[in-house]
Design a protein around this motif. Sequence first.
Motif, mmCIF file in Angstrom:
data_model
loop_
_atom_site.group_PDB
_atom_site.id
_atom_site.type_symbol
_atom_site.label_atom_id
_atom_site.label_comp_id
_atom_site.label_asym_id
_atom_site.label_seq_id
_atom_site.Cartn_x
_atom_site.Cartn_y
_atom_site.Cartn_z
ATOM 1 N N LEU A 48 45.177 101.807 -59.651
ATOM 2 C CA LEU A 48 44.979 102.207 -58.265
ATOM 3 C C LEU A 48 46.187 101.753 -57.461
ATOM 4 C CD1 LEU A 48 43.018 103.283 -55.979
ATOM 5 C CD2 LEU A 48 42.402 100.870 -55.647
ATOM 6 N N THR A 49 46.831 102.692 -56.765
ATOM 7 C CA THR A 49 47.962 102.368 -55.892
ATOM 8 C C THR A 49 47.602 102.745 -54.465
ATOM 9 O OG1 THR A 49 49.626 102.683 -57.621
ATOM 10 C CG2 THR A 49 50.374 102.873 -55.342
ATOM 11 N N GLU A 196 52.247 97.728 -49.844
ATOM 12 C CA GLU A 196 51.845 98.529 -51.017
ATOM 13 C C GLU A 196 51.195 97.617 -52.030
ATOM 14 O OE1 GLU A 196 52.340 99.772 -55.190
ATOM 15 O OE2 GLU A 196 53.517 98.235 -54.164
ATOM 16 N N LEU A 197 50.096 98.079 -52.623
ATOM 17 C CA LEU A 197 49.357 97.322 -53.630
ATOM 18 C C LEU A 197 49.043 98.232 -54.801
ATOM 19 C CD1 LEU A 197 47.604 94.862 -54.617
ATOM 20 C CD2 LEU A 197 45.723 95.863 -53.298
ATOM 21 N N THR A 198 49.439 97.816 -56.009
ATOM 22 C CA THR A 198 49.093 98.538 -57.230
ATOM 23 C C THR A 198 48.310 97.611 -58.134
ATOM 24 O OG1 THR A 198 51.016 100.012 -57.141
ATOM 25 C CG2 THR A 198 49.966 99.716 -59.278
ATOM 26 N N VAL A 199 47.124 98.057 -58.538
ATOM 27 C CA VAL A 199 46.232 97.264 -59.378
ATOM 28 C C VAL A 199 46.010 97.990 -60.696
ATOM 29 C CG1 VAL A 199 43.988 96.132 -59.559
ATOM 30 C CG2 VAL A 199 45.067 96.402 -57.308
ATOM 31 N N HIS A 200 46.192 97.277 -61.802
ATOM 32 C CA HIS A 200 45.898 97.800 -63.134
ATOM 33 C C HIS A 200 44.614 97.134 -63.641
ATOM 34 C CE1 HIS A 200 49.882 99.727 -63.486
ATOM 35 N NE2 HIS A 200 50.300 98.676 -62.802
ATOM 36 N N SER A 232 49.507 89.161 -59.008
ATOM 37 C CA SER A 232 48.237 88.469 -59.125
ATOM 38 C C SER A 232 47.504 88.912 -60.378
ATOM 39 C CB SER A 232 47.359 88.710 -57.889
ATOM 40 O OG SER A 232 47.192 90.090 -57.642
ATOM 41 N N ALA A 233 46.581 88.055 -60.827
ATOM 42 C CA ALA A 233 45.767 88.320 -62.004
ATOM 43 C C ALA A 233 44.359 87.830 -61.735
ATOM 44 C CB ALA A 233 46.351 87.632 -63.243
ATOM 45 N N ALA A 245 47.913 92.863 -60.781
ATOM 46 C CA ALA A 245 48.343 93.582 -59.580
ATOM 47 C C ALA A 245 49.715 93.119 -59.139
ATOM 48 C CB ALA A 245 47.334 93.379 -58.443
ATOM 49 N N ARG A 246 50.406 94.002 -58.459
ATOM 50 C CA ARG A 246 51.674 93.674 -57.818
ATOM 51 C C ARG A 246 51.652 94.299 -56.424
ATOM 52 N NH1 ARG A 246 57.526 93.803 -60.595
ATOM 53 N NH2 ARG A 246 56.676 91.790 -61.239
ATOM 54 N N GLN A 247 52.146 93.558 -55.447
ATOM 55 C CA GLN A 247 52.180 94.092 -54.099
ATOM 56 C C GLN A 247 53.475 93.738 -53.396
ATOM 57 O OE1 GLN A 247 49.438 92.108 -51.190
ATOM 58 N NE2 GLN A 247 48.637 91.094 -53.014
ATOM 59 N N SER A 248 53.905 94.656 -52.548
ATOM 60 C CA SER A 248 55.055 94.428 -51.672
ATOM 61 C C SER A 248 54.529 94.011 -50.313
ATOM 62 C CB SER A 248 55.898 95.698 -51.539
ATOM 63 O OG SER A 248 56.487 96.045 -52.775
#
Length: 262
Positions: A48-49, A196-200, A232-233, A245-248
Amino acid sequence: MTTTTDTEIRIDPLWRSWEGAHGGHVAALALAAVRDRFTGGAHPVRTLTTHYLAPVGDGPLHFSGAAPAGPGRRTATCVFTGHQNGVPVISGSALFGSGRQGPSYDGSPVPGVPEPQDCRRLELPGELSPFARQLEIRPATADLPLAGGDRAELTAWIRFLDGRALDAPAAVTLTDVLPPALYARWRSARPVPTAELTVHLTDALDDGPHEGWALVRIRTGHAGSGWAVDDSAVWSADGRLLALARQSRVVRPQPAAGSVNS
């Protein structure tokens, strides 16, 4: 061929952050809004982005989106936009995919930390993180927000006070509930909103939600020129990785004294 839809949701005012609604909560609502509409619940969410175009207020949030349609697809991608008062405030995409046989590897093992009952509860300042009242947070390491530490990393056991299960939307929310990792190095707060947030999401959620505590870690990989990148994890209480997840983030200037709530 594509399918399109439009749906309205309400932002929970209890999930308010420093600048509008909490980003993880908004992303989780976006996922819930589009998941069943486009996949019928047939495929678990994989990625999810969410791009945050403007602060999200308490009013109705209208989601519109589109996704390719076709029988027998093992994956489905949805693009969506969220509007308030006719103005786009978020946009993003979600990737759904069915499970199958394949190799496994765990490059993010759960950290060795004390159990939740052995960790002291942390109360975040209400004026900075109003949404934190919906959570029980117990730091699992010596790193604490606004403690002036040496590293930009925070790790804590977290659970929802309403007892909700750890499903995909809950995992998305949890990737963003700890303070920005730079707070572990600072001694005074400033806004660091997510752009921006991308979660795997992992296959640990394929068989259904988990219960109880989650262990959440957030760390800053780089910061400079008014921007920061946080990773984050989220792990379940039994040590299974639920999400990465990674976010800017935008690092705002320090507010003047007495202007926290302005």
